[in-house]
Write a protein that holds these residues in place. Structure first.
Motif, short mmCIF file in Angstrom:
data_model
loop_
_atom_site.label_atom_id
_atom_site.label_comp_id
_atom_site.label_asym_id
_atom_site.label_seq_id
_atom_site.Cartn_x
_atom_site.Cartn_y
_atom_site.Cartn_z
N LYS A 53 9.98 -1.91 -4.23
CA LYS A 53 8.55 -1.90 -4.52
C LYS A 53 8.06 -0.51 -4.93
N GLU A 105 2.28 -1.24 -10.46
CA GLU A 105 1.06 -1.74 -9.81
C GLU A 105 1.45 -2.67 -8.67
N ALA A 106 2.10 -2.10 -7.67
CA ALA A 106 2.64 -2.91 -6.58
C ALA A 106 1.54 -3.63 -5.79
N HIS A 107 0.35 -3.06 -5.71
CA HIS A 107 -0.72 -3.63 -4.88
C HIS A 107 -1.60 -4.62 -5.63
N THR A 108 -1.45 -4.74 -6.96
CA THR A 108 -2.32 -5.63 -7.73
C THR A 108 -1.49 -6.63 -8.54
N SER A 112 0.80 -1.23 0.00
CA SER A 112 0.00 0.00 0.00
C SER A 112 0.84 1.28 0.00
N THR A 120 2.04 2.23 -3.61
CA THR A 120 0.99 2.71 -4.52
C THR A 120 0.42 4.04 -4.04
N SER A 152 -4.07 -10.06 -4.23
CA SER A 152 -4.03 -8.72 -4.80
C SER A 152 -5.17 -7.85 -4.29
N ARG A 163 2.74 6.70 -5.15
CA ARG A 163 2.71 6.91 -6.60
C ARG A 163 1.48 7.68 -7.02
N LEU A 164 0.36 7.47 -6.34
CA LEU A 164 -0.90 8.10 -6.73
C LEU A 164 -1.17 9.41 -6.00
#
Length: 407
Positions: free
Chosen positions: A282, A287-290, A63, A66, A369, A69-70
């Motif tokens: 990571k 898309e580290a979380h999916t 988490s 991501t 995921s 990143r977002l």
């Protein structure tokens, strides 16, 4: 007497409490919940719960990457933002799984067939009313109700194809193979139009597995293998998405860079990992979380836990196959096989992509995921699997006793 009265009263209350608990979930409990509990494959349920717990731990590890990143200059996401949301999806998925598992086999079959029609209709409407995300139009619905029909369609597709193929045992004149092939081909065309090559492969894989278990001839098997090779070559030559994925996997490019990052991440932790929350690679994953959560697990917890996860998926498959050894209902055999083929196939593809063995497919790892549609759909699929693998211990015991008496 008065001195021992309270102690005797406490003993009576405790005994009644134990009796109540035993009557509620004991073998003598014939309530709907009690019958469900003893008919359920609790080993299979335990393996599923273990995967869900591992998934929560993995999403908590992925988490922060991501969320960073977002995050934007105007909005900073909490490092555990996706973990909290995953908790919410688990709170929805697990009850759905348990409710579906309580259905009798006939009702579970009817539910899956009706749901298949509903989500096939939604899949048809995706090109018209769907929303585009990352260059693909796979989602439909407003706001919070935005769903990916193909994720929900997979388990219902497996059960419906099993139901159609089971007709062959009752009426040999029905062209079940051309019918199921036509339905599968139609779905494949809809998915490739999105585009979604990974889901197309999973649907075709489910159908092929059902054909194998259904007892196809050697001639038909050879024809399907040759046809599959021809279609793969045609897809590479004329389907841009397949061309790009295969070229970048073989010769390098942006997608291949993602796979290289995933491989570097999963191997950077060694056997036991760098420690929870201490991973740095990571933060470079898209898309580290999916899609690449398996790589995050490898970095922070090590290759050994990755092997344990892979073995847990394998244990689910083996458990279902062992459960089917004494099953006589052709539909149940086919339906359970199709469901576990979807589950195991999706896990295999995701892990293979992270290990640089397959081109990037954009496919989640079941129960591990992050994702609402994915988690709920997998939960419903496993609920159907639990429903089809239920056994009546009293009926089994009586059959055994009858066989023993006749011998």
């Amino acid at each position: 007497m008065a001195e021992h009265g309270p102690k005797q009263l406490a003993g009576v209350i405790a005994a009644r409490g134990r009796a109540t608990m035993e009557s509620r979930l004991g073998r003598a409990d014939r309530s709907p919940i009690g019958v469900w509990f003893w008919e359920l494959d609790r080993v299979l349920l335990g393996l599923i719960v273990a995967l869900i717990a591992i998934g929560l731990l993995a999403v908590a590890a992925a988490s922060p990457a991501t969320a960073q990143r977002l995050s934007t200059s105007s909005q900073t996401l909490d490092p555990l933002y996706f973990f909290y949301r995953q908790l919410m999806w688990v709170a929805v998925s697990v009850p759905c799984m348990l409710l579906v598992s309580m259905l009798p086999k006939d009702e579970a079959r009817r539910f899956a067939i009706l749901a298949f029609g509903l989500f096939l209709a939604l899949l048809i409407l995706v090109p018209v009313f769907g929303s585009e995300v990352n260059g693909a139009r796979r989602w439909i619905g407003p706001g919070f109700a935005n769903v990916q029909p193909s994720e929900f369609l997979k388990p219902f597709f497996a059960v419906t194809m099993a139901w159609i193929l089971s007709w062959k045992s009752r009426e040999h004149s029905i062209p079940v193979i051309p019918l199921t092939l036509g339905i599968t081909g139609f779905i494949a065309l809809l998915l490739m139009n999105q585009p979604d090559l990974g889901q197309t492969i999973i649907f075709c894989g489910i159908w092929f597995t059902l054909m194998l278990v259904g007892g196809m001839s050697v001639r038909l098997l050879a024809a399907l293998v040759i046809g599959g090779i021809v279609l793969l070559v045609a897809a590479y030559a004329f389907y841009p998405v397949a061309t790009q994925r295969i070229d970048t996997w073989l010769f390098g490019g942006e997608t291949n860079d993602q796979i290289m990052l995933a491989y570097r991440t999963i191997t950077s932790g060694g056997l036991v990992g760098v420690g929870p929350g201490l991973g740095t690679e990571k933060f470079h994953l898209p898309e580290a979380h999916t899609d690449y959560i398996f790589s995050v697990i490898g970095e922070e917890f090590g290759i050994l836990p990755c092997i344990v996860i892979a073995l847990t998926f394998l244990a689910v498959i083996i458990r279902v196959l062992v459960r089917l050894l004494d099953e006589e209902d052709r539909f149940v055999i086919l339906a359970a096989t199709g469901l576990v083929a979807q589950f195991g196939g999706q896990a295999l593809v995701n892990m293979a992509v992270n290990l640089q063995l397959f081109p990037s497919k954009g496919m989640t790892l079941p129960f591990i995921s992050y994702g609402g549609s994915s988690l709920i759909a997998i939960g419903v699929g496993m609920g159907l699997l639990l429903a089809f693998t239920k056994r009546n211990p009293y009926l089994d015991r009586s059959r055994y006793m009858m066989k023993g008496a006749s011998g």
